[in-house]
Scaffold this active site. Sequence first.
Site, mmCIF file in Angstrom:
data_model
loop_
_atom_site.group_PDB
_atom_site.id
_atom_site.type_symbol
_atom_site.label_atom_id
_atom_site.label_comp_id
_atom_site.label_asym_id
_atom_site.label_seq_id
_atom_site.Cartn_x
_atom_site.Cartn_y
_atom_site.Cartn_z
ATOM 1 N N ASP A 199 -16.873 -7.771 3.267
ATOM 2 C CA ASP A 199 -15.554 -7.461 2.695
ATOM 3 C C ASP A 199 -15.548 -8.053 1.284
ATOM 4 O O ASP A 199 -14.924 -9.078 1.034
ATOM 5 C CB ASP A 199 -14.453 -8.066 3.572
ATOM 6 N N CYS A 204 13.062 2.798 -7.530
ATOM 7 C CA CYS A 204 13.084 1.606 -8.390
ATOM 8 C C CYS A 204 13.554 1.964 -9.798
ATOM 9 O O CYS A 204 12.975 2.841 -10.449
ATOM 10 C CB CYS A 204 11.674 1.005 -8.441
ATOM 11 N N CYS A 251 -12.118 -2.641 -0.964
ATOM 12 C CA CYS A 251 -10.841 -2.424 -1.669
ATOM 13 C C CYS A 251 -11.059 -1.568 -2.920
ATOM 14 O O CYS A 251 -10.156 -1.409 -3.729
ATOM 15 C CB CYS A 251 -10.191 -3.756 -2.039
ATOM 16 N N TYR A 286 -18.699 -12.934 2.708
ATOM 17 C CA TYR A 286 -17.390 -12.981 2.009
ATOM 18 C C TYR A 286 -16.280 -13.234 3.031
ATOM 19 O O TYR A 286 -15.305 -12.483 3.113
ATOM 20 C CB TYR A 286 -17.094 -11.668 1.277
ATOM 21 N N GLU A 304 -18.979 -18.007 2.482
ATOM 22 C CA GLU A 304 -18.009 -17.783 1.405
ATOM 23 C C GLU A 304 -18.299 -18.795 0.297
ATOM 24 O O GLU A 304 -18.639 -19.939 0.571
ATOM 25 C CB GLU A 304 -16.596 -17.977 1.971
ATOM 26 N N CYS A 337 3.761 -0.540 -9.654
ATOM 27 C CA CYS A 337 3.531 0.659 -8.831
ATOM 28 C C CYS A 337 3.156 1.830 -9.733
ATOM 29 O O CYS A 337 3.601 1.895 -10.870
ATOM 30 C CB CYS A 337 4.803 1.062 -8.083
ATOM 31 N N CYS A 392 12.360 -6.105 -6.285
ATOM 32 C CA CYS A 392 11.170 -5.254 -6.239
ATOM 33 C C CYS A 392 11.109 -4.579 -4.872
ATOM 34 O O CYS A 392 11.094 -5.263 -3.847
ATOM 35 C CB CYS A 392 9.919 -6.090 -6.479
ATOM 36 N N CYS A 420 7.560 -0.722 -15.428
ATOM 37 C CA CYS A 420 6.814 -1.790 -14.757
ATOM 38 C C CYS A 420 5.430 -1.291 -14.341
ATOM 39 O O CYS A 420 5.283 -0.150 -13.926
ATOM 40 C CB CYS A 420 7.600 -2.223 -13.522
ATOM 41 N N GLN A 437 -4.345 -11.422 3.164
ATOM 42 C CA GLN A 437 -3.905 -10.066 2.833
ATOM 43 C C GLN A 437 -2.384 -10.002 2.673
ATOM 44 O O GLN A 437 -1.653 -10.640 3.431
ATOM 45 C CB GLN A 437 -4.343 -9.096 3.942
#
Length: 458
Positions: A387, A78, A414, A318, A339, A87, A165, A84, A289
């Site tokens: 989650d 990139c 995550c 969740y 949720e 990433c 991108c 940027c 996702q």
Amino acid sequence: MTKHETPVAKNDTINVTFEDLTHDGAGVAKVNGYPIFVPRALPDEEAEIKIIKVKKNFAIGRLINVTKESSNRTKPPCPIFKRCGGCQLQHLSYEGQLEYKQKHVKDVLARIGGLPDVPVHETLGMEDPWRYRNKAQVPVGERGGHIIAGFYAERSHEIVDMPNCVIQHEENDKVVQLVKGLAKKYGIRAYDEKKHKGTLRHIVTRHGKTSGELMVVLVTRGKELPNKKNLVDDIRENLPHVTSIVQNINPKRTNVIFGEKTEVLWGEDVIYDSIGDIRFAISPRSFYQVNPSQTKVLYDKALEYADLSGSETVIDAYCGIGTISLFLAQKAKKVLGVEVVPEAIKDAKNNAKLNGLTNTDFVVGEAEKVMPWWSAQGVRPEVVVVDPPRKGCDEELLEAIVNMKPERVVYVSCNPATLARDLKYLDEHGYETKEVQPVDMFPQTTHVECVAQLVLKS
């Protein structure tokens, strides 16, 4: 050196050897035990650096010249990688990225969770770790009278204009470039967050990997959108796969992308996509996702850890739009999902109907309050799946799990740091973490998802 002095000063130029990476991908070098963090440096590299910031406990440096390169260093494809903030790891080989993520998970489990002996498997990666994102949320601005759109530079609100991108699906790139051109053509001004003026705030685009369907969302400051009909006609003409064009109105002075009001300008109000055998309807604001092929890898592992025979009641805390719940419902007797977001529960119910799954029940509420209520109703789940968002589980929720005494807990995470904290709590309250599987959902970035399997200690 006195107690308050540091071994380096601002603007010093020094030679260092890097020994590790931080959780956000910066190289770590040490001078007399004092850590210096340098973006885009890699372990085992020797380099000349300039110190740009000095704090009591650490310094930040800038890479001037790498004198000995890591065998894992690679050339980022990139052109705006260094500017940027999207990433952080394109300069690290993909094999190196997978090793880094496994090591990071192991380190935090030991350091934060006090669980150094829990097996952490090798990170499950992708065959092709590029062009995987099915969703782009791109802020829009102006520079020199031109419309620009791209991600923010690291730790700033300065937009780096982005022609394409390398981690976005090509269709998302096409949408962003097209809308930029049409905004110029029809005199649509970009939103100025400092002055709270202008029209177009964000371009959001979603692509269905299996359906090929495309949704374009224009997030605006007010209801007014100049040349709305021509704009829609031009989008349809240039994007043959578009099935939904939507305007979302966000009049607030806020960093939150979406406002409360959404209006369909043309086509459907949802697009469809599938993960494995389960089909999902995805609305503009629903959580889904961003890497569907790795999501299947993640959910297959969660299903394996749930170890269902068909007789179990499962609680999915969740539950979002029911993505994991519906996977579990294929193998469980009953799945209860909870949720806090009402729209997500509406989507979850619709998705269950869409897949003909009648053994699910979804409720709106906070899991830590709903679960004790379920418990009082005599619900005894064999399996609980969580989650949570990045901040992890509330202690109240962990307490509710412990009180329900399910045989197994599957924790999808995550954020390895909050995962480690929560596993420690569960370990202290009767659950053993059997193993943890990292999954690379976000190649080229420092993010890593994990699935942990816990069992009730006998």
